[in-house]
Design a protein around this motif. Structure first.
Motif, short mmCIF file in Angstrom:
data_model
loop_
_atom_site.label_atom_id
_atom_site.label_comp_id
_atom_site.label_asym_id
_atom_site.label_seq_id
_atom_site.Cartn_x
_atom_site.Cartn_y
_atom_site.Cartn_z
N ILE A 34 0.84 -1.20 0.00
CA ILE A 34 0.00 0.00 0.00
C ILE A 34 0.87 1.25 0.00
O ILE A 34 0.42 2.34 -0.34
N SER A 35 2.14 1.09 0.35
CA SER A 35 3.07 2.22 0.27
C SER A 35 3.34 2.64 -1.17
O SER A 35 3.77 3.78 -1.42
N LYS A 36 3.11 1.76 -2.13
CA LYS A 36 3.50 2.03 -3.52
C LYS A 36 2.79 3.24 -4.13
O LYS A 36 3.45 4.11 -4.71
N PRO A 37 1.47 3.37 -4.06
CA PRO A 37 0.84 4.57 -4.62
C PRO A 37 1.22 5.84 -3.87
O PRO A 37 1.28 6.92 -4.46
N ILE A 38 1.49 5.73 -2.58
CA ILE A 38 1.85 6.90 -1.78
C ILE A 38 3.22 7.42 -2.18
O ILE A 38 3.42 8.63 -2.41
N VAL A 39 4.19 6.52 -2.30
CA VAL A 39 5.54 6.93 -2.71
C VAL A 39 5.54 7.37 -4.17
O VAL A 39 6.29 8.28 -4.56
N LEU A 40 4.68 6.79 -5.00
CA LEU A 40 4.55 7.24 -6.38
C LEU A 40 4.13 8.71 -6.43
O LEU A 40 4.65 9.50 -7.23
N LEU A 41 3.19 9.10 -5.59
CA LEU A 41 2.77 10.50 -5.53
C LEU A 41 3.96 11.41 -5.22
O LEU A 41 4.16 12.45 -5.86
N LEU A 42 4.75 11.01 -4.23
CA LEU A 42 5.90 11.82 -3.84
C LEU A 42 6.94 11.88 -4.95
O LEU A 42 7.50 12.95 -5.24
N ALA A 43 7.19 10.75 -5.61
CA ALA A 43 8.15 10.72 -6.72
C ALA A 43 7.69 11.59 -7.88
O ALA A 43 8.50 12.26 -8.53
N LEU A 44 6.38 11.58 -8.16
CA LEU A 44 5.84 12.44 -9.22
C LEU A 44 6.02 13.91 -8.87
O LEU A 44 6.39 14.73 -9.73
N MET A 45 5.78 14.26 -7.62
CA MET A 45 5.97 15.66 -7.22
C MET A 45 7.44 16.06 -7.25
O MET A 45 7.77 17.20 -7.55
N ASP A 46 8.32 15.12 -6.97
CA ASP A 46 9.76 15.41 -6.97
C ASP A 46 10.33 15.51 -8.38
O ASP A 46 11.29 16.26 -8.61
N ASN A 47 9.78 14.74 -9.33
CA ASN A 47 10.42 14.57 -10.62
C ASN A 47 9.59 14.92 -11.84
O ASN A 47 10.14 15.14 -12.92
N GLY A 48 8.25 14.92 -11.70
CA GLY A 48 7.38 15.09 -12.86
C GLY A 48 7.13 13.77 -13.57
O GLY A 48 7.83 12.78 -13.36
N GLU A 49 6.12 13.77 -14.43
CA GLU A 49 5.71 12.53 -15.10
C GLU A 49 6.77 11.95 -16.03
O GLU A 49 7.03 10.74 -16.03
N SER A 50 7.37 12.79 -16.84
CA SER A 50 8.28 12.29 -17.88
C SER A 50 9.41 11.48 -17.27
O SER A 50 9.72 10.38 -17.75
N ARG A 51 10.01 12.00 -16.22
CA ARG A 51 11.14 11.29 -15.62
C ARG A 51 10.70 10.01 -14.94
O ARG A 51 11.37 8.98 -15.06
N VAL A 52 9.58 10.03 -14.22
CA VAL A 52 9.10 8.82 -13.56
C VAL A 52 8.80 7.73 -14.58
O VAL A 52 9.20 6.57 -14.41
N PHE A 53 8.16 8.09 -15.69
CA PHE A 53 7.76 7.08 -16.66
C PHE A 53 8.88 6.67 -17.61
O PHE A 53 8.69 5.81 -18.45
N GLU A 54 10.05 7.28 -17.44
CA GLU A 54 11.25 6.71 -18.06
C GLU A 54 11.62 5.40 -17.38
O GLU A 54 12.23 4.51 -18.00
N LYS A 55 11.27 5.27 -16.11
CA LYS A 55 11.70 4.13 -15.30
C LYS A 55 10.63 3.04 -15.16
O LYS A 55 10.96 1.89 -14.92
N VAL A 56 9.36 3.42 -15.25
CA VAL A 56 8.28 2.44 -15.09
C VAL A 56 7.21 2.67 -16.15
O VAL A 56 7.03 3.78 -16.64
N GLY A 57 6.47 1.60 -16.47
CA GLY A 57 5.42 1.67 -17.47
C GLY A 57 4.06 1.94 -16.87
O GLY A 57 3.92 2.26 -15.69
N LYS A 58 3.03 1.73 -17.70
CA LYS A 58 1.66 2.07 -17.31
C LYS A 58 0.68 0.91 -17.53
O LYS A 58 -0.52 1.13 -17.56
#
Length: 305
Positions: free
Chosen positions: A62-86
């Motif tokens: 359950i930590s995964k969506p929470i940390v994803l929110l923080l990573a998105l705020m830290d990096n933006g979508e483009s950088r996050v989705f360089e590392k993971v898919g959808k």
């Protein structure tokens, strides 16, 4: 509402005997399997609860969506989705096979372990301590609970036994999809999974997601609506491991489960729901918790489909 929730707990209490507590993390094995609780918080801040809703357990996935929110705020979508898919995988949450066979060697989504480890590495901080402090600070804000802490016993247990996660992390590092020091990234991941919450805490997070990222108490915007929509979409398509499709049909709301026995749900524009039942089915979801949510969704017509 409290009467309905008490009735659901009573009806499904025996279902906990049909599942098994996670035993591959030794500390989780100690949890009594017959616990079952539920909490609901609506967007006006009204709280309803029944059963073992105040018992602490660890977030795990359950930590995964929470940390994803923080990573998105830290990096933006483009950088996050360089590392993971959808995309959903259809595989177990700890499967490694797609990392090798997928041509980009990129985790297909951040709700599986490989993707979550890559996302954790993107959280800003000069070391693992600073990163986990930022995750804890964010968790305290989105639960409105300043006492949230890491369960150090569970963390040490995960650190000692998490060899499959360790192998994924080193593979990801080798192909360029995990940055920085691998052991530091694993420390962050194991610690975020070991954060302790209650069903009430999960319901509060679910309600904040239902309110598109606005805190129920302060009315402060905690994260952008766009990132909230991304996280809810992942929860709807990938949040219940390889049981996500069945959950969409039987319950029909965005949710995220963890092998600690928790399930966090968000009912768009209406409420957040937190469920705790540590006895799991074969896919790693709370057995009794699923039955409670099926009955609740049917009784209150919660499905978004």
């Amino acid at each position: 509402m409290n009467a309905l929730l008490n009735q659901l707990i009573e009806t499904h209490k025996n279902d906990a005997q049909k599942g098994n507590v996670a035993d591959y993390i030794p500390e989780l094995k100690k949890t009594p399997k017959d616990l079952l609780g539920i909490s609901i918080i609506d967007l006006n801040g009204n709280s309803y609860e029944a059963g073992d809703c105040d018992v602490k357990f660890t977030l795990q996935s359950i930590s995964k969506p929470i940390v994803l929110l923080l990573a998105l705020m830290d990096n933006g979508e483009s950088r996050v989705f360089e590392k993971v898919g959808k995309e959903p995988t259809g595989d177990p949450f700890n499967s490694i096979i797609r990392l090798e066979t997928y041509n980009e060697h990129k985790p297909l989504n951040p709700m599986i372990n490989a993707g979550a480890i890559s996302v954790s590495a993107l959280v800003k901080g000069k070391n693992s301590s600073e990163k986990i402090d930022r995750i804890l600070e964010f968790m305290r804000k989105i639960t409105n609970n300043p006492t949230i802490q890491v369960n150090e016993h569970v963390f040490e247990s995960e650190l000692a036994t998490g060899n499959r996660n360790r192998s994924m992390a080193y593979f990801l590092h080798d192909v360029g999809n995990l940055e920085g020091n691998v052991e530091e990234a694993l420390t962050v991941y194991f610690k975020q999974c070991s954060i302790e919450v209650t069903a009430k805490d999960l319901a509060y997070i679910g309600a904040v997601l239902a309110a598109d990222g606005v805190d129920l108490t302060t009315r402060e915007r905690l994260f952008p609506k766009r990132y909230c929509d991304i996280v809810k979409s992942y929860m709807a398509t990938c949040g219940m491991y390889d049981g996500s499709g069945e959950f969409a049909i039987n319950v029909g709301i965005p949710a995220k489960s963890g092998v600690g026995g928790g399930i966090m749900c968000t009912v768009l524009g209406r409420m957040g729901i937190g469920v705790f039942g540590p006895a799991l089915d074969s896919k790693g979801n709370s057995y009794a918790g699923l039955r409670v949510l099926e009955s609740l969704s049917s009784g209150l017509s919660l499905s978004i489909y």
